[in-house]
Design a protein around this motif. Structure first.
Motif, PDB file in Angstrom:
ATOM      1  N   GLY A   1       0.832  -1.202   0.000  1.00  0.00           N
ATOM      2  CA  GLY A   1       0.000   0.000   0.000  1.00  0.00           C
ATOM      3  C   GLY A   1       0.866   1.251   0.000  1.00  0.00           C
ATOM      4  O   GLY A   1       2.093   1.171  -0.115  1.00  0.00           O
ATOM      5  N   GLU A   2       0.219   2.414   0.129  1.00  0.00           N
ATOM      6  CA  GLU A   2       0.916   3.697   0.177  1.00  0.00           C
ATOM      7  C   GLU A   2       0.761   4.317   1.555  1.00  0.00           C
ATOM      8  O   GLU A   2      -0.356   4.351   2.102  1.00  0.00           O
ATOM      9  CB  GLU A   2       0.375   4.636  -0.904  1.00  0.00           C
ATOM     10  N   TYR A   3       1.862   4.855   2.092  1.00  0.00           N
ATOM     11  CA  TYR A   3       1.869   5.370   3.452  1.00  0.00           C
ATOM     12  C   TYR A   3       2.658   6.682   3.499  1.00  0.00           C
ATOM     13  O   TYR A   3       3.766   6.758   2.974  1.00  0.00           O
ATOM     14  CB  TYR A   3       2.519   4.357   4.408  1.00  0.00           C
ATOM     15  N   ASP A   4       2.076   7.694   4.118  1.00  0.00           N
ATOM     16  CA  ASP A   4       2.779   8.961   4.316  1.00  0.00           C
ATOM     17  C   ASP A   4       3.777   8.805   5.464  1.00  0.00           C
ATOM     18  O   ASP A   4       3.538   8.067   6.425  1.00  0.00           O
ATOM     19  CB  ASP A   4       1.801  10.080   4.641  1.00  0.00           C
ATOM     20  N   PHE A   5       4.888   9.539   5.358  1.00  0.00           N
ATOM     21  CA  PHE A   5       5.861   9.505   6.452  1.00  0.00           C
ATOM     22  C   PHE A   5       6.664  10.804   6.482  1.00  0.00           C
ATOM     23  O   PHE A   5       6.747  11.540   5.495  1.00  0.00           O
ATOM     24  CB  PHE A   5       6.812   8.309   6.313  1.00  0.00           C
TER      25      PHE A   5
ATOM     26  N   GLU B   1       9.029  15.357  -0.382  1.00  0.00           N
ATOM     27  CA  GLU B   1       8.544  15.310  -1.757  1.00  0.00           C
ATOM     28  C   GLU B   1       7.219  16.032  -1.919  1.00  0.00           C
ATOM     29  O   GLU B   1       6.972  16.713  -2.920  1.00  0.00           O
ATOM     30  CB  GLU B   1       8.410  13.844  -2.202  1.00  0.00           C
ATOM     31  N   SER B   2       6.336  15.894  -0.924  1.00  0.00           N
ATOM     32  CA  SER B   2       5.007  16.501  -1.012  1.00  0.00           C
ATOM     33  C   SER B   2       4.867  17.736  -0.134  1.00  0.00           C
ATOM     34  O   SER B   2       3.759  18.137   0.218  1.00  0.00           O
ATOM     35  CB  SER B   2       3.935  15.465  -0.628  1.00  0.00           C
ATOM     36  N   GLY B   3       5.970  18.334   0.246  1.00  0.00           N
ATOM     37  CA  GLY B   3       5.936  19.538   1.067  1.00  0.00           C
ATOM     38  C   GLY B   3       5.974  19.237   2.540  1.00  0.00           C
ATOM     39  O   GLY B   3       6.896  19.635   3.249  1.00  0.00           O
ATOM     40  N   THR B   4       4.937  18.527   3.025  1.00  0.00           N
ATOM     41  CA  THR B   4       4.882  18.213   4.455  1.00  0.00           C
ATOM     42  C   THR B   4       5.253  16.769   4.756  1.00  0.00           C
ATOM     43  O   THR B   4       5.432  16.400   5.915  1.00  0.00           O
ATOM     44  CB  THR B   4       3.468  18.472   5.001  1.00  0.00           C
ATOM     45  N   HIS B   5       5.351  15.944   3.733  1.00  0.00           N
ATOM     46  CA  HIS B   5       5.657  14.532   3.942  1.00  0.00           C
ATOM     47  C   HIS B   5       6.120  13.909   2.630  1.00  0.00           C
ATOM     48  O   HIS B   5       6.007  14.515   1.564  1.00  0.00           O
ATOM     49  CB  HIS B   5       4.432  13.771   4.470  1.00  0.00           C
ATOM     50  N   SER B   6       6.612  12.710   2.722  1.00  0.00           N
ATOM     51  CA  SER B   6       6.901  11.892   1.552  1.00  0.00           C
ATOM     52  C   SER B   6       6.069  10.618   1.667  1.00  0.00           C
ATOM     53  O   SER B   6       5.415  10.372   2.683  1.00  0.00           O
ATOM     54  CB  SER B   6       8.389  11.569   1.465  1.00  0.00           C
ATOM     55  N   THR B   7       6.094   9.822   0.611  1.00  0.00           N
ATOM     56  CA  THR B   7       5.239   8.641   0.564  1.00  0.00           C
ATOM     57  C   THR B   7       6.075   7.381   0.386  1.00  0.00           C
ATOM     58  O   THR B   7       6.978   7.336  -0.444  1.00  0.00           O
ATOM     59  CB  THR B   7       4.239   8.740  -0.602  1.00  0.00           C
ATOM     60  N   LEU B   8       5.758   6.377   1.196  1.00  0.00           N
ATOM     61  CA  LEU B   8       6.363   5.055   1.066  1.00  0.00           C
ATOM     62  C   LEU B   8       5.361   4.147   0.373  1.00  0.00           C
ATOM     63  O   LEU B   8       4.225   3.994   0.830  1.00  0.00           O
ATOM     64  CB  LEU B   8       6.723   4.477   2.437  1.00  0.00           C
ATOM     65  N   THR B   9       5.781   3.565  -0.723  1.00  0.00           N
ATOM     66  CA  THR B   9       4.948   2.598  -1.436  1.00  0.00           C
ATOM     67  C   THR B   9       5.526   1.206  -1.235  1.00  0.00           C
ATOM     68  O   THR B   9       6.683   0.947  -1.576  1.00  0.00           O
ATOM     69  CB  THR B   9       4.885   2.918  -2.939  1.00  0.00           C
ATOM     70  N   ILE B  10       4.686   0.318  -0.653  1.00  0.00           N
ATOM     71  CA  ILE B  10       5.079  -1.089  -0.528  1.00  0.00           C
ATOM     72  C   ILE B  10       4.361  -1.834  -1.647  1.00  0.00           C
ATOM     73  O   ILE B  10       3.124  -1.930  -1.658  1.00  0.00           O
ATOM     74  CB  ILE B  10       4.712  -1.664   0.843  1.00  0.00           C
ATOM     75  N   GLU B  11       5.126  -2.281  -2.582  1.00  0.00           N
ATOM     76  CA  GLU B  11       4.555  -2.934  -3.759  1.00  0.00           C
ATOM     77  C   GLU B  11       4.275  -4.408  -3.480  1.00  0.00           C
ATOM     78  O   GLU B  11       4.991  -5.059  -2.713  1.00  0.00           O
ATOM     79  CB  GLU B  11       5.518  -2.794  -4.935  1.00  0.00           C
ATOM     80  N   LYS B  12       3.208  -4.884  -4.103  1.00  0.00           N
ATOM     81  CA  LYS B  12       2.891  -6.302  -3.959  1.00  0.00           C
ATOM     82  C   LYS B  12       4.046  -7.145  -4.489  1.00  0.00           C
ATOM     83  O   LYS B  12       4.666  -6.809  -5.493  1.00  0.00           O
ATOM     84  CB  LYS B  12       1.606  -6.640  -4.703  1.00  0.00           C
TER      85      LYS B  12
END
Length: 244
Positions: free
Chosen positions: A186-190, A207-218
C-alpha cells in the motif's frame, strides 16, 4: 647653582637613578668634580614614582559560519600607548580562545608581566566572536519497496544531503508516521527525523511539502508445478495422495 662666582654655574654634575620605567625610584644628585672642594650637597636624594600608563586593546570584529576549521579574532591596536611603543606592545600579545564549533566564544589576550608591558595597565583583555550554524538540507524523496513482511528502515542512502562539512556525518536517521509501522502492501505517508551536531541548522525537504510517501509494492510470486507424470484412472471414490 653655586654662590659668588659660581652663582650662575650648575654645580650638580649628574643625577643618578633617573628612569623612564613605571615604579617607585630613588634619584641622587652628584656634584661636578670641580665643585667638590667647595660644596657639600644636602637633601640630594629624593624618591619619585612613575605610574603605569593605562591602555586599551582594540580588537578586530569577526563573525564566521561553521566550516569545521578553527576561528578567532585578534588584537589590532593598543590605544593610549606611548609614542613608538605600540608595535612592540602588539608583538608581545598572544591570544587564546580559538574554536571551530558554532556558538559565542571568548578570546583572551595574554598580556606579559615583564618587558615594556611592565609600564602599562590594560583594559579590554577579552572580546567575543560568533560562529553561526551552517545550513544543512536533507531532501527526502518518495520511497518504494517490495513487500517482505518487514518495516522499511530509512537509511542515509535514501536521502540527499547538502551542506555537510567534510569529515562530519549525520548521526542517525529514522522514519516517522504511518510509513514507519507499515508492513503490508500500500501507500503510506511519512516524515523523517535526523540527528545532527549543534553546528548545523537543519532543514528537511519532503517530496510533497509536508511529507513523503512510502509505497510497498505487492510481491510477485510464481507457482511451481510438479513435473509431468502419468496416472492410472481411478474409480470415483479413490484419490491420489501424490498430487499434493
Amino acid at each position: 647653582y653655586g654662590l659668588g662666582a659660581d652663582a650662575s654655574a650648575f654645580i650638580v654634575g649628574e643625577i643618578d637613578g633617573l628612569t623612564a620605567d613605571a615604579g617607585s625610584h630613588t634619584a641622587e644628585a652628584v656634584l661636578s668634580s670641580e665643585y667638590e672642594n667647595n660644596y657639600v650637597l644636602t637633601n640630594n636624594v629624593y624618591s619619585y614614582n612613575i605610574e603605569r600608563r593605562a591602555v586599551t586593546l582594540e580588537w578586530e570584529s569577526g563573525s564566521f559560519v561553521y566550516d569545521g576549521t578553527r576561528h578567532g579574532i585578534g588584537v589590532t591596536g593598543v590605544s593610549g600607548a606611548a609614542d613608538g611603543e605600540e608595535a612592540t606592545l602588539l608583538g608581545e600579545i598572544n591570544c587564546t580562545g580559538y574554536s571551530s564549533d558554532a556558538g559565542t566564544h571568548t578570546m583572551t589576550a595574554l598580556i606579559p608581566t615583564g618587558g615594556v608591558w611592565a609600564n602599562y595597565t590594560c583594559d579590554l583583555t577579552t572580546a567575543t566572536f560568533e560562529i553561526s550554524r551552517a545550513a544543512l538540507t536533507i531532501s527526502v524523496p518518495d520511497l518504494a519497496k517490495e513487500y517482505n513482511g518487514n518495516v522499511y528502515l530509512l537509511s542515509l542512502g535514501d536521502v540527499t544531503v547538502s551542506g555537510l562539512v567534510s569529515g562530519d556525518r549525520i548521526l542517525s536517521a529514522s522514519m516517522l508516521g504511518e510509513g514507519a509501522e507499515a508492513t503490508d502492501a500500500g501507500e503510506y505517508d511519512f516524515t523523517a527525523e535526523f540527528v545532527v551536531s549543534d553546528n548545523y541548522e537543519l532543514t528537511v525537504v519532503y517530496e510533497s511539502g509536508t511529507h513523503s510517501t512510502l509505497t510497498i509494492e505487492k510481491r510477485s510470486v510464481a507457482l511451481v508445478w510438479q513435473s509431468a507424470v502419468s496416472y492410472t484412472h481411478l474409480r470415483a471414490h479413490e484419490t491420489r495422495e501424490d498430487l499434493v
